[in-house]
Design an enzyme around this catalytic site. Structure first.
Site, PDB file in Angstrom:
ATOM      1  N   GLU A 168     -71.964 -45.671  14.661  1.00  0.00           N
ATOM      2  CA  GLU A 168     -71.134 -45.089  15.714  1.00  0.00           C
ATOM      3  C   GLU A 168     -70.229 -46.083  16.438  1.00  0.00           C
ATOM      4  O   GLU A 168     -70.427 -46.415  17.618  1.00  0.00           O
ATOM      5  CB  GLU A 168     -72.006 -44.361  16.718  1.00  0.00           C
ATOM      6  CG  GLU A 168     -72.837 -43.267  16.127  1.00  0.00           C
ATOM      7  CD  GLU A 168     -73.576 -42.458  17.162  1.00  0.00           C
ATOM      8  OE1 GLU A 168     -73.695 -42.898  18.322  1.00  0.00           O
ATOM      9  OE2 GLU A 168     -74.032 -41.358  16.818  1.00  0.00           O
ATOM     10  N   GLU A 354     -77.980 -38.645  11.515  1.00  0.00           N
ATOM     11  CA  GLU A 354     -78.641 -38.290  12.776  1.00  0.00           C
ATOM     12  C   GLU A 354     -78.231 -36.892  13.231  1.00  0.00           C
ATOM     13  O   GLU A 354     -77.057 -36.557  13.179  1.00  0.00           O
ATOM     14  CB  GLU A 354     -78.241 -39.225  13.935  1.00  0.00           C
ATOM     15  CG  GLU A 354     -78.957 -40.524  14.041  1.00  0.00           C
ATOM     16  CD  GLU A 354     -78.490 -41.327  15.233  1.00  0.00           C
ATOM     17  OE1 GLU A 354     -78.303 -40.754  16.333  1.00  0.00           O
ATOM     18  OE2 GLU A 354     -78.260 -42.536  15.045  1.00  0.00           O
TER      19      GLU A 354
HETATM   20  C1  GI1 Z   1     -72.373 -39.718  20.891  1.00  0.00           C
HETATM   21  O1  GI1 Z   1     -73.184 -39.943  19.765  1.00  0.00           O
HETATM   22  C2  GI1 Z   1     -74.296 -39.062  19.640  1.00  0.00           C
HETATM   23  O2  GI1 Z   1     -74.306 -38.295  20.781  1.00  0.00           O
HETATM   24  C3  GI1 Z   1     -75.562 -39.853  19.539  1.00  0.00           C
HETATM   25  C4  GI1 Z   1     -76.811 -39.465  19.919  1.00  0.00           C
HETATM   26  N1  GI1 Z   1     -77.654 -40.499  19.619  1.00  0.00           N
HETATM   27  C5  GI1 Z   1     -76.926 -41.523  19.102  1.00  0.00           C
HETATM   28  N2  GI1 Z   1     -75.649 -41.101  19.020  1.00  0.00           N
HETATM   29  C6  GI1 Z   1     -77.464 -42.878  18.736  1.00  0.00           C
HETATM   30  O3  GI1 Z   1     -77.107 -43.235  17.412  1.00  0.00           O
HETATM   31  C7  GI1 Z   1     -78.972 -42.949  18.934  1.00  0.00           C
HETATM   32  O4  GI1 Z   1     -79.325 -44.311  19.060  1.00  0.00           O
HETATM   33  C8  GI1 Z   1     -79.383 -42.108  20.154  1.00  0.00           C
HETATM   34  O5  GI1 Z   1     -80.745 -42.302  20.479  1.00  0.00           O
HETATM   35  C9  GI1 Z   1     -79.101 -40.631  19.836  1.00  0.00           C
HETATM   36  C10 GI1 Z   1     -79.577 -39.665  20.930  1.00  0.00           C
HETATM   37  O6  GI1 Z   1     -78.806 -39.853  22.071  1.00  0.00           O
END
Ligand code: GI1
Length: 448
Positions: A168, A354
């Protein structure tokens, strides 16, 4: 066992996902250097209740037990991240052998249990020493990242088949440098857009480094993508939705798969930058051919024009039924972005790296953690993923977020995403109802 009504192809990669800073703890052990998240989480007011990743899930010491739980789940793969400051404590310069040794044992432990490793090189924990010299605002950091990628690949490349350079870049750049809600806690749009470019450049340089190192595995990157819809057909709302789509999606997809920033990027960001940080050859490097692409999906936005900033701004219309993290649940958005990536950007194999739901999980009187909302969430998103698959999207894997409850960045330990419950005072892991449900999905290779 009856044939599932929603059946996935043989060999479909059912996984589980975590990240180093969120689960490892042991932040000052065996030579690990400090990261920007060590600094940020220890900054008063930065994280809920002053929570830090100092201990987290103590995975650094409990990794064997955790790999046994993954084996019991029946996952085919495990997505984890390597902590850059554990491997190269200052971000550049001397390698810490004990840091590499930890991941070497982890990878061997996965393979011994028949679990395929999917390694993320960067999940937000930049060595603090590099932040001290500008971090992602400094173009040199991209080079240091490529060197770090070579070191990790040199040690693990013979056993790790899936490599993700970044998790990300949007979050690292925008949440960390514009919104300031994440490390390093900067609030400067010019720095944020510069960081976007340097992160993408780091990705491109790392791909080149992995290929130069003889990478026989599959190389990719993970982006969080959102489904963006105007709140109405009012032209101002439609324009606002297009700007948000630029900001959250096309600023990453276009460079990665078209070797160019979107045509509306220069005008949109003109008030703060002229993109002077782009040098000849950068975009070709960023668009280096990949072997697969990771999609993190959590949000479907309904967007209206921002009356305060109608030219550049947008307003996300609050969801009707917000989750504990104030977002809506829209599994159809996952199918939508998978279709979009496959149709508009790349024929590469895709992995849902994810998707997940935050809850305030608890054990009832019978000891059961009945997270039925999470089961419904995953059921819907797996069906949506299957819909995309049946339309021809080359989806090869699905990794729920997360394997276990963990340090949820600025929310600390205040929300839980795991399918395993972690009791932090005792570090006891307990399967939630969703873990047993997911194990059944894996066994059936689909849904009833
Ligand atoms: C804006 O990106 C996504 O909302 C996102 C959500 N999440 C993520 N990215 C991250 O890759 C994880 O480390 C977070 O724990 C997980 C939950 O918040």
């Amino acid at each position: 066992m009856p044939e599932p009504s929603v059946r996935f192809p043989d060999g479909f990669l059912w996984g589980a996902a975590t990240a180093a800073y969120q689960i490892e703890g042991a932040v000052a052990e065996d030579g690990r250097g400090s990261s920007i998240w060590d600094t940020f989480s220890h900054t008063p007011g930065a994280v809920l209740r002053g929570d830090t990743g100092d201990i987290a899930c103590d995975h650094y010491h409990r990794w064997r037990e955790d790999l046994d739980l993954l084996r019991d789940l029946g996952v085919g793969a495990y997505r984890f991240s390597v902590a850059w400051p554990r491997v190269i404590p200052a971000g550049t310069g001397p390698v810490n052998p004990a840091g590499l040794d930890f991941y070497d044992r982890l990878v061997d432990g996965l393979l011994e249990r028949g679990i395929t490793p999917m390694l993320t090189l960067y999940h937000w924990d930049l060595p603090q020493a590099l932040q001290d010299t500008g971090g992602w605002a400094n173009r040199d950091t991209a080079e240091h990242f490529a060197d770090y990628a070579s070191v990790v690949h040199g040690r693990l490349g013979d056993r790790v088949p899936y490599w993700l350079t970044l998790n990300e870049p949007y979050c690292s750049a925008v949440v960390g440098h514009l919104e300031g809600r994440h490390a390093p806690g900067v609030r400067d749009e010019r720095v944020a857009v510069t960081a976007v470019h340097h992160l993408l450049l780091a990705h491109g340089k790392a791909v080149a480094a992995l290929r130069a190192g003889g990478a026989t595995g599959q190389v990719g990157i993970t982006c969080n993508l959102t489904s963006v819809h105007p709140a109405s057909d009012d032209p101002a709302d439609v324009a606002a939705a297009r700007r948000l789509d630029l900001h959250e999606n096309r600023m990453y997809l276009d460079p990665l798969f078209r070797a160019a920033y979107p045509e509306d990027a220069a005008a949109h960001y003109a008030p703060v930058t002229d993109f002077g940080f782009v040098r000849d050859g950068d975009l070709q490097l960023i668009a280096a051919p990949l072997d697969f692409f990771g999609v993190n999906y959590y949000e479907r936005h309904h967007v209206a024009a921002d009356p305060a900033d109608p030219v550049r701004g947008w307003r996300r219309v609050p969801p009707e039924h917000p989750t504990v993290t104030d977002i809506g649940i829209h599994p159809e958005g996952l199918a939508e972005i998978l279709d979009r990536v496959a149709k508009e950007y790349t024929p590469l194999p895709l992995v849902v790296t994810e998707t997940g739901l935050a809850l305030h999980d608890y054990a009832g009187p019978d000891g059961e953690i009945a997270d039925d909302e999470r089961i419904a969430f995953f059921d819907g998103h797996i069906r949506a993923a299957h819909d995309a698959l049946t339309r021809g999207v080359p989806l090869i894997g699905f990794f729920p977020w997360s394997f276990m409850d963990n340090f949820e960045w600025a929310s600390g330990y205040g929300v839980r995403y795991g399918i395993y419950y972690v009791d932090y005072p005792t570090q006891r892991r307990t399967p939630k109802r969703s873990a047993r449900w997911y194990a059944g999905v894996i066994r059936a290779n689909g849904l009833e």
